[in-house]
Design an enzyme around this catalytic site. Structure first.
Site, PDB file in Angstrom:
ATOM      1  N   CYS A  85       0.823  -1.207   0.000  1.00  0.00           N
ATOM      2  CA  CYS A  85       0.000   0.000   0.000  1.00  0.00           C
ATOM      3  C   CYS A  85       0.862   1.264   0.000  1.00  0.00           C
ATOM      4  CB  CYS A  85      -0.874   0.021   1.235  1.00  0.00           C
ATOM      5  SG  CYS A  85      -1.881  -1.448   1.417  1.00  0.00           S
ATOM      6  N   ARG A 136       4.925   0.105  -6.166  1.00  0.00           N
ATOM      7  CA  ARG A 136       4.896  -0.750  -4.984  1.00  0.00           C
ATOM      8  C   ARG A 136       3.954  -1.938  -5.160  1.00  0.00           C
ATOM      9  NH1 ARG A 136       6.935   1.776  -0.326  1.00  0.00           N
ATOM     10  NH2 ARG A 136       5.588   0.558   1.029  1.00  0.00           N
ATOM     11  N   TRP A 182      -3.132  -2.661  -1.510  1.00  0.00           N
ATOM     12  CA  TRP A 182      -2.809  -4.043  -1.894  1.00  0.00           C
ATOM     13  C   TRP A 182      -3.556  -4.904  -0.880  1.00  0.00           C
ATOM     14  CZ3 TRP A 182      -0.377  -8.520  -0.106  1.00  0.00           C
ATOM     15  CH2 TRP A 182       0.096  -9.402  -1.090  1.00  0.00           C
ATOM     16  N   ASN A 221      -1.538   2.204   5.973  1.00  0.00           N
ATOM     17  CA  ASN A 221      -0.664   1.086   5.572  1.00  0.00           C
ATOM     18  C   ASN A 221      -0.406   0.254   6.820  1.00  0.00           C
ATOM     19  OD1 ASN A 221      -0.474   2.328   3.122  1.00  0.00           O
ATOM     20  ND2 ASN A 221       1.734   2.669   3.195  1.00  0.00           N
ATOM     21  N   GLY A 222      -0.343  -1.067   6.664  1.00  0.00           N
ATOM     22  CA  GLY A 222      -0.074  -1.925   7.818  1.00  0.00           C
ATOM     23  C   GLY A 222      -1.248  -2.832   8.093  1.00  0.00           C
ATOM     24  N   GLU A 259      18.115 -17.244  -9.025  1.00  0.00           N
ATOM     25  CA  GLU A 259      17.677 -15.870  -9.285  1.00  0.00           C
ATOM     26  C   GLU A 259      17.101 -15.754 -10.701  1.00  0.00           C
ATOM     27  OE1 GLU A 259      16.839 -13.449  -7.740  1.00  0.00           O
ATOM     28  OE2 GLU A 259      16.979 -11.729  -9.050  1.00  0.00           O
ATOM     29  N   LYS A 314      13.302 -14.555 -11.555  1.00  0.00           N
ATOM     30  CA  LYS A 314      13.040 -13.400 -12.426  1.00  0.00           C
ATOM     31  C   LYS A 314      12.090 -13.790 -13.544  1.00  0.00           C
ATOM     32  CE  LYS A 314      14.174 -10.889 -10.702  1.00  0.00           C
ATOM     33  NZ  LYS A 314      14.686 -10.294  -9.517  1.00  0.00           N
ATOM     34  N   GLU A 374       8.432 -14.519 -12.198  1.00  0.00           N
ATOM     35  CA  GLU A 374       7.663 -13.410 -11.634  1.00  0.00           C
ATOM     36  C   GLU A 374       7.223 -12.403 -12.680  1.00  0.00           C
ATOM     37  OE1 GLU A 374       9.624 -10.835  -8.768  1.00  0.00           O
ATOM     38  OE2 GLU A 374      11.537 -11.129  -9.744  1.00  0.00           O
ATOM     39  N   HIS A 381      18.328 -36.914 -10.270  1.00  0.00           N
ATOM     40  CA  HIS A 381      17.598 -37.417  -9.094  1.00  0.00           C
ATOM     41  C   HIS A 381      16.117 -37.029  -9.155  1.00  0.00           C
ATOM     42  CE1 HIS A 381      21.372 -38.708  -7.420  1.00  0.00           C
ATOM     43  NE2 HIS A 381      21.876 -37.518  -7.702  1.00  0.00           N
ATOM     44  N   LYS A 438       6.126  -4.345  -4.297  1.00  0.00           N
ATOM     45  CA  LYS A 438       7.553  -4.021  -4.193  1.00  0.00           C
ATOM     46  C   LYS A 438       8.049  -4.154  -2.752  1.00  0.00           C
ATOM     47  CE  LYS A 438      11.450  -2.603  -5.893  1.00  0.00           C
ATOM     48  NZ  LYS A 438      12.202  -3.593  -6.660  1.00  0.00           N
TER      49      LYS A 438
HETATM   50  C1  F6R Z   1      11.966 -10.343  -6.752  1.00  0.00           C
HETATM   51  C2  F6R Z   1      11.804  -9.452  -5.634  1.00  0.00           C
HETATM   52  C3  F6R Z   1      11.388 -10.035  -4.324  1.00  0.00           C
HETATM   53  C4  F6R Z   1      12.129  -9.338  -3.178  1.00  0.00           C
HETATM   54  C5  F6R Z   1      11.605  -9.840  -1.824  1.00  0.00           C
HETATM   55  C6  F6R Z   1      12.367  -9.221  -0.678  1.00  0.00           C
HETATM   56  O1  F6R Z   1      12.395  -9.662  -7.887  1.00  0.00           O
HETATM   57  O2  F6R Z   1      11.996  -8.287  -5.746  1.00  0.00           O
HETATM   58  O3  F6R Z   1      11.583 -11.407  -4.282  1.00  0.00           O
HETATM   59  O4  F6R Z   1      13.491  -9.603  -3.309  1.00  0.00           O
HETATM   60  O5  F6R Z   1      10.255  -9.502  -1.701  1.00  0.00           O
HETATM   61  O6  F6R Z   1      12.283  -7.848  -0.673  1.00  0.00           O
HETATM   62  P1  F6R Z   1      13.312  -6.946   0.100  1.00  0.00           P
HETATM   63  O7  F6R Z   1      14.642  -7.131  -0.531  1.00  0.00           O
HETATM   64  O8  F6R Z   1      12.791  -5.548  -0.070  1.00  0.00           O
HETATM   65  O9  F6R Z   1      13.315  -7.389   1.530  1.00  0.00           O
END
Ligand code: F6R
Length: 622
Positions: free
Chosen positions: A2, A27, A76, A102-103, A495, A499, A502, A518, A617
């Protein structure tokens, strides 16, 4: 997740709120709304709806919203599905108090029942709405005189009284029709920043929503509150006494929230990675010595560390996997990497010689924060690696390295990851030096090679685009893909797979290549995409053997390989080259083509690469 924005000044705020909400879109959210005081009216104009801010913008464009004080929100969904009724702002029964939040209010069910019992009518399923009614009671006095003291008729006092009833996390901004030009804001465990522009006062949950108006911001501490008026801002401590704020100057580029000629933020941020490497390393080698003053630990204290936990989530967790490899390789300290969401609910072995390294781009991830608190209670030293100045992770850690990625707008982390890996490499070098495992000369040589990766990333960006696009075209219609690598390359594969899934919604998994036979090899049939990081390393031949097993079953192999490796073409259908680097620095180079590959596949599949569905985000709830 949010986002909050608010402004009070002398000009109509409608468009200011909408552009602030647009700044917060990155976000992740599912609905948005604004509440504006209408001049001369005893009510507020509240407009909220499901969907993008652009939809809200069209809806308010034709309405006469002339007020000069208002608040806005991107939601959100947590409590209650995404719907117009559940979108913020939420209002009191009389419609004269509006709240954005927010929260999470943990005791909302009990408060809601209590408020309904006292005659309040709820119009949403959200936890937030209880705040609007609690503030209403404190402002007006409870209708039947139970459960509340006398009316305050003062928004600041009413807000401060209402939040005392709340268990949970909140950053809120509140307006009241009876108090023209006033916004009250307060917080607990959820960020709020306040700033004064030339002619107006602003509040937001994220500095980025304020940077057009001011570079001098005040980050509220838990329990603090602020009263904003067109003329200025007054700050209060938890006890309600007026305080002098601590002002932070933000030196981000103005174009931070613009795409700068790139088609999307993700590509812009991928291209910023050479700069991130340089900025993160700037000033770290002084007089031939590694200089990380923010560690908060002396070399003697570092020498006592006998166990390291890296705690993080998602992409930051993958940076942790690389840190484990480097810390164990160079400093010989046993290191575990744990998802913060798991760490917080088990009983990890922590002593006073344990170092916990918390990695978080946003610095506000709920699970990571909870894990930090837990680790500190158990006696560990906590070291934070974050991108956001003054964030909760930075404030609650004993020491912190800032990654210098600058604000990251695209939801998928790219440049933050590179900043994290470079920062963790510095930490690993410091630990190795403190333990006497690396000489000063070795540290200097590794530091210099680390710096070279900036140029090497640039080479990839300049030359490998066509090969990456071809590989993307070849795999775009696959239902699933496997990423395989060995040693440190397996962390890069995790990673790469994250990527891809997502942002393109193409299912992808990563495996240590030796694990293929395996189980996962059963998935391979003709045309199945196998993406590999097969750069020169001590385990190169082993990786090639695993790839041959995939090739024999008809897999379509896309290899990230070292420039000059012609042999790899015998088994790979597509090859993307990266410059030759020492194995330990491969994550900094070889991750870049996988970021670009994920983006190309996502675009070919018609996806929004900057704002993938369902993702936020900053994950500020558990
Ligand atoms: C993937 C991504 C998420 C964040 C995860 C942790 O591209 O961005 O997997 O890495 O939500 O977020 P932070 O680093 O802000 O704690």
């Amino acid at each position: 997740m949010c986002g909050i924005v608010g402004c009070t000044g002398s000009e109509p705020v409608r468009d200011i709120l909408i552009s602030g909400l647009k700044r917060l879109e990155y976000r992740g959210y599912d609905s948005a709304g604004i509440a504006v005081q209408q001049p001369g009216s005893e009510k507020l104009t509240v407009v909220h709806r499901v969907g993008k801010v652009a939809g809200l913008e069209s809806e308010v464009a034709n309405q006469e919203i002339l007020g000069t004080c208002g608040i806005g929100h991107t939601r959100w969904a947590t409590h209650g599905r995404p719907s117009t009724a559940n979108a913020h702002p939420h209002t009191s029964c009389a419609g004269d108090i509006a709240v954005v939040h927010n929260g999470i209010i943990e005791n909302f069910a009990e408060l809601r029942e209590e408020l309904i019992g006292r005659g309040h009518t709820f119009t949403s399923e959200t936890d937030t709405e209880v705040l609007a009614h609690l503030i209403e009671e404190a402002y007006e006095g409870a209708p039947d005189g139970t459960g509340a003291a006398e009316a305050t008729h003062d928004l600041l006092r009413a807000v401060r009284r209402a939040v005392r009833r709340v268990v949970g996390a909140y950053g809120i901004a509140v307006v009241c029709a009876q108090e023209p030009g006033v916004i009250v804001t307060t917080r607990k465990d959820s960020p709020i920043v306040v700033g004064r522009g030339e002619t107006a006062s602003y509040v937001a949950s994220d500095i980025i929503a304020l940077i057009d108006a001011t570079r001098d911001v005040v980050v509220l501490e838990d329990g603090e509150s602020a009263k904003l008026t067109p003329e200025g801002i007054t700050y209060y401590n938890e006890a309600g006494a007026e305080i002098e704020p601590h002002v932070t100057h933000v030196d981000w580029d103005l174009d931070i929230a613009e795409k700068g000629g790139y088609p999307d933020f993700m590509l812009k941020e991928i291209h910023e990675q050479p700069r991130v490497v340089r900025d993160t390393l700037a000033g770290r080698m002084v007089g031939g010595e590694l200089a990380i003053d923010e560690l908060g630990l002396t070399y003697e204290e570092l020498n006592l560390v006998d166990r390291v936990y890296v705690i993080a989530c998602g992409t930051s967790y993958h940076a942790g996997l690389i840190a484990k490899n480097l810390i164990e390789r160079w400093a010989r300290i046993p290191t575990e990497v744990e998802a913060a969401s798991e760490f917080r609910y088990r009983d990890p072995i922590i002593t006073t010689s344990t170092l916990v390294v918390a990695v978080s781009q946003s610095g506000e991830t709920a699970d990571t924060l909870a894990a930090i608190r837990d680790a500190r209670i158990k006696g560990a030293k906590v070291f934070g690696i974050t991108n956001v100045i003054g964030s909760p992770v930075a404030r609650e850690s004993d020491g912190v390295i800032y990654t210098k990625a600058n604000k990251e707008i695209a939801v998928a982390s790219t440049k933050s990851f590179i900043g994290q890996v470079v920062s963790l490499t510095l930490l690993a070098l410091s630990l190795a030096q403190a333990k006497g495992r690396l000489t000063t000369g070795q540290v200097r040589m590794l530091f210099s090679e680390l710096g070279d990766t900036a140029e090497q990333i640039q080479w990839i960006l300049d030359t490998q685009g066509p090969a990456i696009d071809e590989a993307a075209e070849a795999m775009k219609d696959a239902p699933s893909a496997l990423f395989v690598g060995r040693g440190i390359a397996s962390a890069i594969c995790y990673e790469g797979a994250l990527k891809l899934k997502e942002i393109s919604y193409l299912h992808a998994e990563a495996y240590a290549a030796g694990e293929m036979k395996h189980g996962p090899i059963a998935l391979i049939d003709p045309g199945f995409p196998v993406i590999t990081v097969a750069t020169q390393s001590p385990v190169y031949d082993k990786t090639v053997s695993n790839l041959k097993e995939c090739e024999a079953r008809g897999a379509k192999i896309i290899a990230v390989a070292t420039e000059g490796d012609e042999d790899i073409k015998k088994i790979a259908d597509h090859v993307i080259y990266v410059p030759r680097v020492r194995d330990c620095f491969t994550p900094i180079t070889a991750t870049v083509p996988l970021q670009l590959l994920a983006r190309s596949v996502a675009l070919l599949r018609g996806c929004d690469v900057d704002q993938p569905r369902n993702l936020a985000k900053s994950v500020t709830v558990e």
